[in-house]
Enzyme design. Structure first.
Site, PDB file in Angstrom:
ATOM      1  N   ASP A 239      -4.375 -12.842   3.278  1.00 34.53           N
ATOM      2  CA  ASP A 239      -5.674 -12.361   3.761  1.00 34.53           C
ATOM      3  C   ASP A 239      -6.859 -12.663   2.844  1.00 34.53           C
ATOM      4  O   ASP A 239      -7.995 -12.356   3.221  1.00 34.53           O
ATOM      5  CB  ASP A 239      -5.627 -10.862   4.149  1.00 34.53           C
TER       6      ASP A 239
ATOM      7  N   HIS B  95       0.814  -1.224   0.000  1.00 35.29           N
ATOM      8  CA  HIS B  95       0.000   0.000   0.000  1.00 35.29           C
ATOM      9  C   HIS B  95       0.850   1.278   0.000  1.00 35.29           C
ATOM     10  O   HIS B  95       0.314   2.370  -0.229  1.00 35.29           O
ATOM     11  CB  HIS B  95      -0.931   0.044   1.222  1.00 35.29           C
TER      12      HIS B  95
ATOM     13  N   HIS C 183      -6.291  -7.100  -0.552  1.00 37.03           N
ATOM     14  CA  HIS C 183      -6.474  -5.663  -0.781  1.00 37.03           C
ATOM     15  C   HIS C 183      -5.709  -5.247  -2.039  1.00 37.03           C
ATOM     16  O   HIS C 183      -4.662  -5.807  -2.346  1.00 37.03           O
ATOM     17  CB  HIS C 183      -5.972  -4.887   0.437  1.00 37.03           C
TER      18      HIS C 183
ATOM     19  N   ASP D 284      -2.549 -10.431  -2.419  1.00 35.99           N
ATOM     20  CA  ASP D 284      -3.126  -9.902  -1.175  1.00 35.99           C
ATOM     21  C   ASP D 284      -4.573  -9.503  -1.468  1.00 35.99           C
ATOM     22  O   ASP D 284      -4.877  -9.028  -2.565  1.00 35.99           O
ATOM     23  CB  ASP D 284      -2.313  -8.696  -0.712  1.00 35.99           C
TER      24      ASP D 284
HETATM   25 ZN    ZN Z   1      -4.087  -7.071   2.641  1.00 41.57          ZN
END
Ligand code: ZN
Length: 382
Positions: free
Chosen positions: A277, A152, A191, A189
């Site tokens: 995740d 991120h 996200h 991931d």
């Molecule tokens: Zn994540």
């Protein structure tokens, strides 16, 4: 039957990077991931990105007997020059100053402690040490069990538990220190890897593919129509998948999008942002992948790397917030990368493996079709 060349590649061991200093980055107490005011009715608990996630994963590698079959590679601190290939000098200075001052929020959902700068530098250096190990042929591929994660972190912003973008820093390092031209980054991931996308959005030398839960964190990011810009148009492939996607949907996305696109791109190195995740019990998302699914995904990308770039693949640990299950999924990923199967069963297997999404692609099929409609001509996807 593998040919002789493949046999030579797969006979090499898988590497592992882990360092107990990764545990020193202190995310403190929180309500899930947000700071709790002193007068709140909600009792704080350890921040969801706790050091126990990676320490338990490392411990599990040892307890299952997998660790003794891996080659442990030491990490090293990245240099400021390494990090500033991606991040602005002002950003690096900001993380350093927040840490030196004893810690504070370094960005949106980015709690920093006094140790954070040094640990983040060591994590980024782990990605670089991993690249060196695969490029020099010491290992076939490598898992970097790093903390804090990186995907991120944008060139000038810490967010989402990330400070420096480990895979992005590693991609530029591979290009500038090892003379590689084309790097592929797969981000599974749950996200969206917004920081990695931002680093390479107008760059055709890095193919970025992100599989993530649609309409999730970060808000508004990772849309199918976000495909790159200028010379980089088409070199960002976003694959937003519906909540509830399980093993079958993820494996279909790899088979129909990731593998053919990476084969056509012909990278010299594959980097994976390996967040566990998308697991079926993660507190920060709603996907349903099991350890078996992660093992198969890792085996598929390891085989892909064997075919296109002599095995050279470095997987960098990203998210995965179930203290009980994320370590099991990480163990399974490393089994998939190494081709080693230890005699232990996934304790959650009977539950997650019995859900329809373990074997049926379901609504993920339409999501994959939308990506293929957008990118199919350029990358030969069907
Ligand atoms: Zn994540």
């Amino acid at each position: 039957m593998a040919d002789r060349k493949d046999d030579v590649v797969t006979a090499r061991p898988t590497g592992l990077i882990y360092d107990s200093r990764f545990l020193d980055h202190d995310t403190g107490l929180a309500l899930v991931s947000a700071t709790v005011p002193a007068d709140s009715v909600w009792e704080p608990q350890p921040h969801v990105a706790s050091p126990r996630l990676v320490s338990r994963a490392y411990s599990l590698l040892n307890r299952t007997g997998l660790l003794s079959q891996l080659v442990e590679v030491p990490t090293r601190p990245a240099t400021t020059e390494d990090i500033e290939r991606i991040h602005s000098a002002a950003h690096v200075q900001h993380i350093r100053e927040v840490s030196l001052a004893g810690g504070a929020e370094a960005g949106e959902y980015a709690p920093a402690s006094r140790e954070t700068y040094d640990v983040a530098v060591l994590a980024a250096g782990g990605a670089l040490a991993g690249v060196d190990a695969v490029v020099e042929g010491r290992v076939r591929n490598l898992y970097a069990l790093l903390r804090p994660p990186g995907h991120h972190a944008t060139p000038d912003k810490a967010m989402g538990f990330c400070y420096f973008n480990n895979v992005a820093v590693a991609a530029r390092y591979a290009q500038q220190q090892h003379g590689m031209e084309r790097i592929a980054i797969l981000d599974w991931d749950v996200h969206h890897g917004n920081g990695t996308q931002a680093a390479f959005y107008d760059d055709q030398s890095v193919l970025f593919i992100s599989l993530h839960q649609e309409d999730w964190y970060p808000t508004g990011e990772g849309l199918v129509d976000d495909v790159g810009r200028g010379a980089g148009a088409g070199y960002t492939i976003n694959v937003p998948l519906p909540a509830g996607t399980g093993n079958a949907g993820y494996l279909a996305a790899i088979e129909r999008i990731v593998s053919p696109a990476i084969r056509r791109f012909a990278p010299e190195l594959i980097l994976v942002s390996a967040g566990q995740d998308p697991s079926g019990v993660d507190p920060l998302a709603r996907m349903a992948v099991s350890a078996d699914g992660f093992r198969s995904m890792a085996a598929a990308v390891a085989a892909l790397a064997d075919g296109v770039c002599a095995g050279r693949l470095v997987a960098c640990h990203e998210g995965g917030y179930s203290e009980g299950y994320a370590p099991v999924c990480t163990w399974a990923v490393i089994e998939g990368l190494s081709g080693i199967r230890t005699p232990h069963d996934d304790p959650y297997g009977p539950w997650l493996g019995g859900m329809p999404c373990a074997t049926e692609t379901g609504p993920a099929s339409a999501a994959i079709d939308r990506v293929i409609a957008r990118h199919g001509v350029q990358w030969g996807l069907k």
